[in-house]
Design an enzyme around this catalytic site. Structure first.
Site, PDB file in Angstrom:
ATOM      1  N   LYS A   1       4.312  -4.044  -0.727  1.00  0.00           N
ATOM      2  CA  LYS A   1       4.012  -2.845  -1.512  1.00  0.00           C
ATOM      3  C   LYS A   1       2.545  -2.507  -1.328  1.00  0.00           C
ATOM      4  CE  LYS A   1       4.189  -0.904  -6.139  1.00  0.00           C
ATOM      5  NZ  LYS A   1       4.686  -1.047  -7.520  1.00  0.00           N
TER       6      LYS A   1
ATOM      7  N   LYS B   1       7.311  -0.410   0.595  1.00  0.00           N
ATOM      8  CA  LYS B   1       6.989   0.757  -0.217  1.00  0.00           C
ATOM      9  C   LYS B   1       5.522   1.091  -0.106  1.00  0.00           C
ATOM     10  CE  LYS B   1       6.828   1.891  -5.081  1.00  0.00           C
ATOM     11  NZ  LYS B   1       7.002   1.418  -6.422  1.00  0.00           N
TER      12      LYS B   1
END
Ligand code: PBG
Length: 323
Positions: free
Chosen positions: A197, A249
């Site tokens: 992330k 992400k």
């Protein structure tokens, strides 16, 4: 050499030929819709930076989940927006906290037909907006945060939520939460680890969606966009700690990382097309600068092609109806 006899254009000549040889297809079952549920409102509230996306009431959330079932989506990822926030994010693990109440409702109403997923992170619940609790010096305290995540995990697993999405980027969070779940009798609760992330300006609209009071950024715990190899380490650690699904992400800016994850991961790879990716398309489409539906489907197919088996996107419902 004369005129070519090898002509790749042959297979592109008609829509039927192109469909036959398409290497990647989008299917509603691969898509997961992220949703927001806000405590203390009785009608849905629009999120200005995410046209078409709202903060739901409990009832409108259930309606939305039923639409997800009807569209054949794979799942729904739930974020809670509590009325009151404090330093330790007390609303996150309170059984009557908005997220846990919403999860219980969804499990009861649609749990057999849709994978109900819970965001497991403190940022929606803390008054400082960070994903963990703070040490005296103001830094995010990794290990104290793990204890909070474990407590949150037990509350969420107790609702019957099938999947917990660990999005906080604390070191060791997957192993710590896995042990807590197993010890408490939840061996079947799935962990979706936000393994790679990246810190990003594209989370901006999400801040509005969860009414975050964060000042600054999350650069001390989320990954630096400059780094690709580091993502492999994060992925390896999460897989070793017991992640059932790993996620990359944001999605669109990190297709290379998705591809690398798909190449090395023995568990399914997911990707999250985040709020700012959505907002960029919406803003350009509003000005008539891009064809919204076309860019929407193109962006999703690109994420699938890079190697994500599961795609979280605010377009999930709409995309499913256009496939
Ligand atoms: C953390 C979390 C965030 C998002 C999903 N989970 C916020 C952040 O990391 O800053 C962002 C999703 C989006 O922007 O659409 N609870």
């Amino acid at each position: 050499m004369g005129f070519p006899s090898a002509r790749p254009r042959r297979l592109r000549r008609t829509p039927a030929l192109r469909r036959l040889v398409a290497e990647t297809r989008l299917h509603p079952a691969d898509l997961v819709l992220p949703v927001f549920v806000r405590e203390g409102i009785d009608t849905p509230v629009a999120i200005s930076a995410m046209p078409g996306v709202v903060q739901h009431t409990l009832d409108s959330l259930v309606d939305e989940a039923r639409r997800c079932v009807a569209a054949g989506l794979g799942g729904i990822m739930v974020f809670g927006v509590p009325q009151a926030k404090d330093a330790r994010g007390s609303g996150a693990d309170a059984p009557d906290g908005i997220l846990n109440v919403a999860l219980s409702r969804l499990v009861e109403e649609v749990g057999d037909d849709l994978v109900v997923m819970a965001d497991l992170c403190l940022d929606e619940f803390t008054d400082h907006g960070h994903c963990g609790v703070l040490a005296a010096d103001g830094s995010v305290d990794n290990d104290a945060t793990l204890e909070r995540y474990a407590s949150m995990a037990l509350a969420q697993a107790g609702t019957g939520a099938a999947v917990l999405g660990l999005s906080g980027m604390m070191d060791g969070q997957v192993g710590f939460v896995r042990s807590a779940l197993d010890a408490a009798g939840y061996p079947d609760t799935v962990i979706l680890a936000y393994a790679a992330k990246y810190t990003s300006g594209l989370y901006g609209p999400f801040r509005e969606a969860v009414q975050s009071s964060l000042v600054g950024d999350r650069a001390t715990y989320q990954q630096d966009p400059a780094n690709g190899t580091e993502a492999l380490r994060e992925l390896e650690l999460d897989i070793a700690e017991g992640a059932d699904i790993v996620m990359v992400k944001p999605a669109g800016p990190h297709l290379d990382v998705i591809a690398a994850a798909a190449a090395m991961s023995p568990v399914p790879v997911a990707a999250y097309q985040i709020s700012g990716e959505y907002a960029q398309v919406e803003a350009a489409a509003e000005r008539g600068w891009v064809d919204r539906d076309r860019v929407m489907l193109e962006s999703l197919v690109n994420i699938r092609r890079a190697g994500a088996q599961v795609v979280l996107t605010y377009y999930a419902l709409e995309a499913a109806t256009r496939l």
